[in-house]
Scaffold this motif. Structure first.
Motif, mmCIF file in Angstrom:
data_model
loop_
_atom_site.group_PDB
_atom_site.id
_atom_site.type_symbol
_atom_site.label_atom_id
_atom_site.label_comp_id
_atom_site.label_asym_id
_atom_site.label_seq_id
_atom_site.Cartn_x
_atom_site.Cartn_y
_atom_site.Cartn_z
ATOM 1 N N LYS A 1 4.495 21.930 -37.928
ATOM 2 C CA LYS A 1 3.073 21.879 -37.755
ATOM 3 C C LYS A 1 2.559 20.526 -38.585
ATOM 4 O O LYS A 1 2.823 20.418 -39.745
ATOM 5 N N SER A 2 1.380 19.916 -38.012
ATOM 6 C CA SER A 2 0.524 19.221 -38.698
ATOM 7 C C SER A 2 -0.264 19.752 -39.589
ATOM 8 O O SER A 2 -0.672 20.725 -39.505
ATOM 9 N N GLY A 3 -0.921 18.874 -40.675
ATOM 10 C CA GLY A 3 -1.900 19.232 -41.416
ATOM 11 C C GLY A 3 -3.131 19.797 -40.662
ATOM 12 O O GLY A 3 -3.661 20.669 -40.882
ATOM 13 N N VAL A 4 -3.617 19.104 -39.520
ATOM 14 C CA VAL A 4 -4.527 19.541 -38.608
ATOM 15 C C VAL A 4 -4.363 20.864 -38.103
ATOM 16 O O VAL A 4 -5.238 21.841 -38.198
ATOM 17 N N ASP A 5 -3.187 21.189 -37.763
ATOM 18 C CA ASP A 5 -2.580 22.457 -37.244
ATOM 19 C C ASP A 5 -2.889 23.726 -38.254
ATOM 20 O O ASP A 5 -3.576 24.658 -37.818
ATOM 21 N N ILE A 6 -2.068 23.347 -39.423
ATOM 22 C CA ILE A 6 -2.389 24.275 -40.447
ATOM 23 C C ILE A 6 -3.698 24.540 -40.966
ATOM 24 O O ILE A 6 -4.152 25.584 -41.234
ATOM 25 N N CYS A 7 -4.721 23.411 -40.857
ATOM 26 C CA CYS A 7 -6.106 23.436 -41.589
ATOM 27 C C CYS A 7 -6.671 24.372 -40.442
ATOM 28 O O CYS A 7 -7.408 25.413 -40.533
ATOM 29 N N THR A 8 -6.756 24.303 -39.225
ATOM 30 C CA THR A 8 -6.984 25.077 -38.065
ATOM 31 C C THR A 8 -6.790 26.494 -38.152
ATOM 32 O O THR A 8 -7.656 27.448 -38.014
ATOM 33 N N GLU A 9 -5.439 26.766 -38.519
ATOM 34 C CA GLU A 9 -5.024 28.281 -38.683
ATOM 35 C C GLU A 9 -5.903 28.841 -39.951
ATOM 36 O O GLU A 9 -6.431 30.150 -39.782
ATOM 37 N N TYR A 10 -5.942 28.047 -40.925
ATOM 38 C CA TYR A 10 -6.676 28.592 -42.076
ATOM 39 C C TYR A 10 -8.014 28.987 -41.735
ATOM 40 O O TYR A 10 -8.740 29.849 -42.054
ATOM 41 N N LYS A 11 -8.608 28.019 -41.131
ATOM 42 C CA LYS A 11 -10.216 28.180 -40.788
ATOM 43 C C LYS A 11 -10.299 29.192 -39.586
ATOM 44 O O LYS A 11 -11.406 29.823 -39.509
ATOM 45 N N MET A 12 -9.403 29.625 -39.028
ATOM 46 C CA MET A 12 -9.483 30.795 -37.904
ATOM 47 C C MET A 12 -9.065 32.237 -38.617
ATOM 48 O O MET A 12 -9.308 33.222 -37.910
ATOM 49 N N HIS A 13 -8.541 32.231 -39.822
ATOM 50 C CA HIS A 13 -8.257 33.444 -40.549
ATOM 51 C C HIS A 13 -8.992 33.933 -41.473
ATOM 52 O O HIS A 13 -9.514 33.413 -42.272
ATOM 53 N N LYS A 14 -9.623 35.102 -41.338
ATOM 54 C CA LYS A 14 -10.786 35.565 -41.981
ATOM 55 C C LYS A 14 -10.432 35.773 -43.389
ATOM 56 O O LYS A 14 -11.575 35.407 -44.037
ATOM 57 N N ALA A 15 -9.535 36.129 -43.935
ATOM 58 C CA ALA A 15 -9.087 36.233 -45.333
ATOM 59 C C ALA A 15 -9.548 34.719 -46.053
ATOM 60 O O ALA A 15 -9.658 34.838 -47.265
ATOM 61 N N GLY B 1 -13.726 18.462 -46.102
ATOM 62 C CA GLY B 1 -13.905 16.872 -46.381
ATOM 63 C C GLY B 1 -12.468 16.199 -46.121
ATOM 64 O O GLY B 1 -11.563 17.000 -45.708
ATOM 65 N N PHE B 2 -12.508 14.977 -46.570
ATOM 66 C CA PHE B 2 -11.327 14.049 -46.469
ATOM 67 C C PHE B 2 -11.187 13.053 -47.595
ATOM 68 O O PHE B 2 -12.184 12.738 -48.058
ATOM 69 N N VAL C 1 -12.159 29.191 -48.059
ATOM 70 C CA VAL C 1 -11.469 28.340 -48.786
ATOM 71 C C VAL C 1 -11.804 26.871 -48.283
ATOM 72 O O VAL C 1 -11.370 26.605 -47.164
ATOM 73 N N PRO C 2 -12.207 25.916 -49.113
ATOM 74 C CA PRO C 2 -12.326 24.413 -48.649
ATOM 75 C C PRO C 2 -10.992 23.746 -48.538
ATOM 76 O O PRO C 2 -10.228 23.903 -49.597
ATOM 77 N N VAL C 3 -11.049 22.950 -47.421
ATOM 78 C CA VAL C 3 -9.778 22.208 -47.312
ATOM 79 C C VAL C 3 -10.350 20.774 -47.384
ATOM 80 O O VAL C 3 -11.166 20.184 -46.460
ATOM 81 N N LEU C 4 -9.483 20.033 -47.936
ATOM 82 C CA LEU C 4 -9.761 18.590 -47.972
ATOM 83 C C LEU C 4 -8.431 17.916 -47.260
ATOM 84 O O LEU C 4 -7.326 18.136 -48.045
ATOM 85 N N LEU C 5 -8.560 17.285 -46.364
ATOM 86 C CA LEU C 5 -7.211 16.619 -45.734
ATOM 87 C C LEU C 5 -7.221 15.248 -46.603
ATOM 88 O O LEU C 5 -8.097 14.414 -46.963
ATOM 89 N N VAL C 6 -5.959 14.771 -46.848
ATOM 90 C CA VAL C 6 -5.473 13.780 -47.690
ATOM 91 C C VAL C 6 -4.434 13.038 -46.854
ATOM 92 O O VAL C 6 -3.340 13.417 -46.824
ATOM 93 N N SER C 7 -4.829 11.896 -46.357
ATOM 94 C CA SER C 7 -3.906 11.096 -45.364
ATOM 95 C C SER C 7 -4.419 9.737 -45.308
ATOM 96 O O SER C 7 -5.265 9.242 -45.686
ATOM 97 N N SER C 8 -3.544 8.978 -44.864
ATOM 98 C CA SER C 8 -3.680 7.557 -44.314
ATOM 99 C C SER C 8 -3.897 7.181 -43.163
ATOM 100 O O SER C 8 -3.789 6.375 -42.650
ATOM 101 N N GLU C 9 -4.210 8.467 -42.465
ATOM 102 C CA GLU C 9 -4.438 8.421 -40.738
ATOM 103 C C GLU C 9 -5.969 7.469 -40.770
ATOM 104 O O GLU C 9 -6.767 7.869 -41.573
ATOM 105 N N HIS C 10 -5.829 6.578 -39.842
ATOM 106 C CA HIS C 10 -7.109 5.772 -39.503
ATOM 107 C C HIS C 10 -8.133 6.714 -39.181
ATOM 108 O O HIS C 10 -9.266 6.125 -39.261
#
Length: 124
Positions: free
Chosen positions: A60-74, A100-101, A78-87
């Motif tokens: 899974k990509s970080g985007v997939d993981i982040c999406t899962e976290y934001k859809m899980h009630k528990a 944030g990022f 929790v704030p998620v900051l993406l850290v990447s060199s993606e443009h």
């Protein structure tokens, strides 16, 4: 120890930087080179997640993981900051509802300031 930061990145050197810099500021840092399930995350309950987008060797990509976290009630709070060199990091962060990022390469001051935006700098 202070507030708990979970850093997920496939690059051990980046994880070491996160750990060294943030522990020096009084944070407790947990590192992982693979994604963590929302269920496991709910047991560790970090105060912030630093998440790379491209995690080599993980299906899974970080985007997939982040999406899962934001859809899980528990753990959705929790704030998620993406850290990447993606443009297109800002667009990717918005697509998965990241809070944030931070673009790679980053400087240490940029990292600590961004973390402190989301986590109180007060040490417990």
């Amino acid at each position: 120890m202070g507030k708990k930061i979970l850093a997920i990145d496939d690059d051990i050197d980046i994880l070491s930087i996160f750990q060294l810099v943030l522990e020096e500021d009084g944070f407790e840092v947990i590192t992982s080179q693979i994604g963590i399930s929302p269920e496991a995350l709910s047991l560790m309950l970090p105060d912030l997640i630093l998440l790379d987008i491209n995690i080599d060797g993980f299906p899974k990509s970080g985007v997939d993981i982040c999406t899962e976290y934001k859809m899980h009630k528990a753990v959705e709070h929790v704030p998620v900051l993406l850290v990447s060199s993606e443009h297109n990091l800002e667009m990717l962060a918005a697509s998965c509802k990241a809070n944030g990022f931070l673009s790679k390469p980053f400087n240490i001051t940029e990292l600590t300031n961004k973390v402190k935006e989301f986590v109180s700098s007060e040490i417990n």
